[in-house]
Write a protein that holds these residues in place. Structure first.
Motif, PDB file in Angstrom:
ATOM      1  N   GLU A   1      -8.273  -5.116  15.767  1.00  0.00           N
ATOM      2  CA  GLU A   1      -9.610  -4.552  15.546  1.00  0.00           C
ATOM      3  C   GLU A   1      -9.539  -3.310  14.679  1.00  0.00           C
ATOM      4  OE1 GLU A   1     -11.678  -5.987  19.781  1.00  0.00           O
ATOM      5  OE2 GLU A   1     -10.693  -4.014  19.618  1.00  0.00           O
ATOM      6  N   ALA A   2      -8.518  -2.495  14.872  1.00  0.00           N
ATOM      7  CA  ALA A   2      -8.385  -1.278  14.079  1.00  0.00           C
ATOM      8  C   ALA A   2      -8.055  -1.589  12.618  1.00  0.00           C
ATOM      9  CB  ALA A   2      -7.320  -0.376  14.680  1.00  0.00           C
ATOM     10  N   VAL A   3      -7.210  -2.590  12.402  1.00  0.00           N
ATOM     11  CA  VAL A   3      -6.916  -2.989  11.026  1.00  0.00           C
ATOM     12  C   VAL A   3      -8.185  -3.483  10.351  1.00  0.00           C
ATOM     13  CG1 VAL A   3      -5.609  -4.550   9.543  1.00  0.00           C
ATOM     14  CG2 VAL A   3      -4.521  -3.537  11.562  1.00  0.00           C
ATOM     15  N   ARG A   4      -8.944  -4.300  11.063  1.00  0.00           N
ATOM     16  CA  ARG A   4     -10.189  -4.820  10.500  1.00  0.00           C
ATOM     17  C   ARG A   4     -11.169  -3.692  10.186  1.00  0.00           C
ATOM     18  NH1 ARG A   4     -11.018  -8.378  14.108  1.00  0.00           N
ATOM     19  NH2 ARG A   4     -10.080 -10.126  13.003  1.00  0.00           N
ATOM     20  N   ALA A   5     -11.125  -2.618  10.968  1.00  0.00           N
ATOM     21  CA  ALA A   5     -12.029  -1.483  10.770  1.00  0.00           C
ATOM     22  C   ALA A   5     -11.562  -0.532   9.667  1.00  0.00           C
ATOM     23  CB  ALA A   5     -12.183  -0.709  12.076  1.00  0.00           C
ATOM     24  N   GLY A   6     -10.393  -0.812   9.065  1.00  0.00           N
ATOM     25  CA  GLY A   6      -9.936   0.009   7.954  1.00  0.00           C
ATOM     26  C   GLY A   6      -8.970   1.109   8.348  1.00  0.00           C
ATOM     27  N   MET A   7      -8.136   0.871   9.354  1.00  0.00           N
ATOM     28  CA  MET A   7      -7.172   1.889   9.768  1.00  0.00           C
ATOM     29  C   MET A   7      -6.185   2.219   8.649  1.00  0.00           C
ATOM     30  SD  MET A   7      -4.778   1.993  13.198  1.00  0.00           S
ATOM     31  CE  MET A   7      -4.140   0.317  12.977  1.00  0.00           C
ATOM     32  N   TYR A   8      -5.802   1.213   7.867  1.00  0.00           N
ATOM     33  CA  TYR A   8      -4.894   1.452   6.740  1.00  0.00           C
ATOM     34  C   TYR A   8      -5.697   1.775   5.487  1.00  0.00           C
ATOM     35  CZ  TYR A   8      -1.186  -0.512   9.634  1.00  0.00           C
ATOM     36  OH  TYR A   8      -0.281  -0.749  10.642  1.00  0.00           O
ATOM     37  N   VAL A   9      -5.261   2.807   4.784  1.00  0.00           N
ATOM     38  CA  VAL A   9      -5.956   3.277   3.574  1.00  0.00           C
ATOM     39  C   VAL A   9      -4.922   3.502   2.477  1.00  0.00           C
ATOM     40  CG1 VAL A   9      -7.858   4.346   4.852  1.00  0.00           C
ATOM     41  CG2 VAL A   9      -5.785   5.677   4.377  1.00  0.00           C
TER      42      VAL A   9
ATOM     43  N   TYR B   1      10.828   1.611  -2.003  1.00  0.00           N
ATOM     44  CA  TYR B   1       9.586   2.008  -1.356  1.00  0.00           C
ATOM     45  C   TYR B   1       8.615   0.840  -1.530  1.00  0.00           C
ATOM     46  CZ  TYR B   1      11.328   6.819  -1.399  1.00  0.00           C
ATOM     47  OH  TYR B   1      12.075   7.959  -1.206  1.00  0.00           O
ATOM     48  N   VAL B   2       8.274   0.200  -0.439  1.00  0.00           N
ATOM     49  CA  VAL B   2       7.377  -0.956  -0.479  1.00  0.00           C
ATOM     50  C   VAL B   2       5.975  -0.490  -0.105  1.00  0.00           C
ATOM     51  CG1 VAL B   2       6.921  -3.272   0.402  1.00  0.00           C
ATOM     52  CG2 VAL B   2       9.293  -2.465   0.156  1.00  0.00           C
ATOM     53  N   LEU B   3       5.044  -0.659  -1.016  1.00  0.00           N
ATOM     54  CA  LEU B   3       3.656  -0.270  -0.757  1.00  0.00           C
ATOM     55  C   LEU B   3       3.014  -1.316   0.148  1.00  0.00           C
ATOM     56  CD1 LEU B   3       2.492   0.804  -4.341  1.00  0.00           C
ATOM     57  CD2 LEU B   3       3.521   2.220  -2.544  1.00  0.00           C
ATOM     58  N   GLU B   4       2.528  -0.872   1.291  1.00  0.00           N
ATOM     59  CA  GLU B   4       1.881  -1.783   2.228  1.00  0.00           C
ATOM     60  C   GLU B   4       0.597  -1.146   2.752  1.00  0.00           C
ATOM     61  OE1 GLU B   4       5.154  -4.663   4.279  1.00  0.00           O
ATOM     62  OE2 GLU B   4       4.444  -2.957   5.433  1.00  0.00           O
ATOM     63  N   GLN B   5      -0.499  -1.824   2.543  1.00  0.00           N
ATOM     64  CA  GLN B   5      -1.770  -1.442   3.160  1.00  0.00           C
ATOM     65  C   GLN B   5      -2.283  -2.673   3.900  1.00  0.00           C
ATOM     66  OE1 GLN B   5      -4.686   0.406   0.582  1.00  0.00           O
ATOM     67  NE2 GLN B   5      -6.347  -0.021   1.997  1.00  0.00           N
ATOM     68  N   ASP B   6      -1.895  -2.792   5.178  1.00  0.00           N
ATOM     69  CA  ASP B   6      -2.250  -3.979   5.951  1.00  0.00           C
ATOM     70  C   ASP B   6      -3.762  -4.193   5.907  1.00  0.00           C
ATOM     71  OD1 ASP B   6       0.390  -3.383   6.551  1.00  0.00           O
ATOM     72  OD2 ASP B   6       0.236  -4.123   8.602  1.00  0.00           O
ATOM     73  N   THR B   7      -4.157  -5.396   5.561  1.00  0.00           N
ATOM     74  CA  THR B   7      -5.558  -5.693   5.283  1.00  0.00           C
ATOM     75  C   THR B   7      -5.958  -7.017   5.930  1.00  0.00           C
ATOM     76  OG1 THR B   7      -5.402  -4.546   3.150  1.00  0.00           O
ATOM     77  CG2 THR B   7      -7.221  -6.097   3.417  1.00  0.00           C
ATOM     78  N   ILE B   8      -7.130  -7.045   6.504  1.00  0.00           N
ATOM     79  CA  ILE B   8      -7.733  -8.284   6.984  1.00  0.00           C
ATOM     80  C   ILE B   8      -8.971  -8.552   6.138  1.00  0.00           C
ATOM     81  CG2 ILE B   8      -8.907  -9.443   8.901  1.00  0.00           C
ATOM     82  CD1 ILE B   8      -7.184  -7.824  10.808  1.00  0.00           C
ATOM     83  N   LEU B   9      -8.994  -9.707   5.479  1.00  0.00           N
ATOM     84  CA  LEU B   9     -10.100 -10.056   4.593  1.00  0.00           C
ATOM     85  C   LEU B   9     -10.976 -11.112   5.251  1.00  0.00           C
ATOM     86  CD1 LEU B   9      -8.092 -10.309   1.246  1.00  0.00           C
ATOM     87  CD2 LEU B   9      -9.546  -8.406   1.981  1.00  0.00           C
ATOM     88  N   ALA B  10     -12.284 -10.870   5.222  1.00  0.00           N
ATOM     89  CA  ALA B  10     -13.222 -11.838   5.790  1.00  0.00           C
ATOM     90  C   ALA B  10     -13.469 -13.003   4.846  1.00  0.00           C
ATOM     91  CB  ALA B  10     -14.539 -11.145   6.124  1.00  0.00           C
ATOM     92  N   GLY B  11     -13.273 -12.766   3.545  1.00  0.00           N
ATOM     93  CA  GLY B  11     -13.499 -13.798   2.541  1.00  0.00           C
ATOM     94  C   GLY B  11     -12.961 -13.328   1.217  1.00  0.00           C
ATOM     95  N   ASP B  12     -13.150 -14.113   0.188  1.00  0.00           N
ATOM     96  CA  ASP B  12     -12.655 -13.797  -1.147  1.00  0.00           C
ATOM     97  C   ASP B  12     -13.384 -12.569  -1.683  1.00  0.00           C
ATOM     98  OD1 ASP B  12     -11.864 -13.657  -3.762  1.00  0.00           O
ATOM     99  OD2 ASP B  12     -12.347 -15.738  -4.258  1.00  0.00           O
ATOM    100  N   PRO B  13     -12.676 -11.423  -1.859  1.00  0.00           N
ATOM    101  CA  PRO B  13     -13.348 -10.234  -2.378  1.00  0.00           C
ATOM    102  C   PRO B  13     -13.835 -10.397  -3.808  1.00  0.00           C
ATOM    103  CG  PRO B  13     -11.295  -9.665  -1.297  1.00  0.00           C
ATOM    104  CD  PRO B  13     -11.300 -11.151  -1.487  1.00  0.00           C
ATOM    105  N   GLY B  14     -13.303 -11.393  -4.527  1.00  0.00           N
ATOM    106  CA  GLY B  14     -13.750 -11.618  -5.893  1.00  0.00           C
ATOM    107  C   GLY B  14     -14.997 -12.469  -5.987  1.00  0.00           C
ATOM    108  N   ASP B  15     -15.480 -12.970  -4.859  1.00  0.00           N
ATOM    109  CA  ASP B  15     -16.688 -13.783  -4.833  1.00  0.00           C
ATOM    110  C   ASP B  15     -17.887 -12.903  -5.165  1.00  0.00           C
ATOM    111  OD1 ASP B  15     -19.000 -15.207  -4.041  1.00  0.00           O
ATOM    112  OD2 ASP B  15     -17.806 -16.421  -2.660  1.00  0.00           O
TER     113      ASP B  15
END
Length: 317
Positions: A238-246, A271-285
């Motif tokens: 739930e926190a990831v979905r709410a944007g905990m990673y920036v 150094y591996v750049l990681e911003q864990d993200t949960i996408l509800a759909g295609d952001p390019g739509d």
């Protein structure tokens, strides 16, 4: 593990930091957890990594890249990317389970691809990262012994094994990380976000144990949401979905202090750049307000890291 794992800046020729920055598919929402969210296709992810200027990538979850070594190599080469590592969650604490076959399969694939690191996580045995059991002393002894076994196996394949403290796994907190450092020979993958969310201090780990750190996942997080996870008010998912990673520099992780500590000790890894993200759909739509999706966030993180490296002092490389 010797305290001199990373060496010193005076005795080792370390490539500039800008040449040691890699990407990870999780920044594009690609994750091993079933039902995590909408998933980008590999071609789009790799093309965007290349477009933003990344030089290398982690493999991502099983099935993201082709299983065949030659096909995988062609896919990466077509996008100008090399392979650096793979996140491999394995059950390490169960005396009746041998994690070596699963880990060795990943090691062979990594070695074939010319990667240098296998990133192990002490999986709970359940799907997802919202719950985990409590280990007794016997389970801890098994976990630590298995880490040493896997570290030896990785070395036999020309790789460095690292343990990744990760929310929802059996090594999550600062105390659990310290127990691994004290009780095993395995190197550490310093994940700056997961360690903070788990209640640890990533700056202190970088300052106190730079010689044990062989790989870095650079994340930034919102501490307000991390504290809600710690308090059990929201789940990790739930926190990831709410944007905990920036993007780096927009949260509460002191990225500059971590990089300064490591580079000052002669850290020569990725150094591996990681911003864990949960996408509800295609952001390019066009119908989705997500716009360009993860690409601009990754670009912002890379720009922040390069700005940190460019500041006067020991970080510049």
């Amino acid at each position: 593990m010797s305290a001199g794992l990373a060496g010193t800046a005076a005795t080792r020729l370390v490539p500039p930091l800008a040449e040691r920055v890699a990407g990870a598919p999780i920044s594009w929402g690609v994750c091993e957890v079933p039902g995590w969210g909408w998933q980008y296709d590999p071609g789009t992810v790799l093309a965007q990594m290349q477009a933003v200027g990344l030089r290398a990538t982690e493999f991502g979850p099983d099935g993201f890249l082709p299983a065949d070594a030659d096909q995988r190599a062609r896919v990466l080469a077509a996008h100008g990317l090399s392979a650096v590592a793979q996140f491999v969650p394995v059950v390490l604490h169960d005396p009746d389970h041998d994690p070596l076959p699963q880990a060795r399969e990943a090691m062979v694939a990594l070695a074939d691809a010319g990667a240098s690191v296998v990133v192990l996580a002490a999986a709970s045995g359940s799907e997802g990262y919202d719950e985990r059991p409590v280990l007794d002393d016997r389970a801890w002894a098994t976990l630590l012994a298995n880490l040493d076994r896997l570290a030896d196996a990785a070395r036999d394949h020309g790789l460095t094994a690292t343990l990744h403290p990760h929310v929802g796994t059996m090594v999550e907190t600062g105390e659990e990380t310290a127990r691994v450092l004290a009780g095993s020979r395995v190197a550490l993958c310093l994940d700056t976000g997961h360690l903070l969310i788990g209640g640890g201090d990533p700056v202190a780990v970088a300052v106190q144990h730079p010689g044990r750190i062989a790989h870095v996942h650079l994340k930034d997080v919102r501490l307000d949401l991390a504290r809600q996870v710690q308090a059990g008010e929201v789940t990790y998912t739930e926190a990831v979905r709410a944007g905990m990673y920036v993007p780096l520099g927009q949260g509460d992780v002191d990225v500059a202090a971590i990089v300064r500590a490591l580079e000052g000790h002669g850290y020569a890894g990725w150094y591996v750049l990681e911003q864990d993200t949960i996408l509800a759909g295609d952001p390019g739509d066009p119908g989705d307000p997500g716009g360009d999706g993860p690409l601009e966030s990754v670009r912002a993180s890379l720009e922040h890291l390069l700005a940190v490296a460019a500041r006067p002092g020991p970080v510049g490389g």
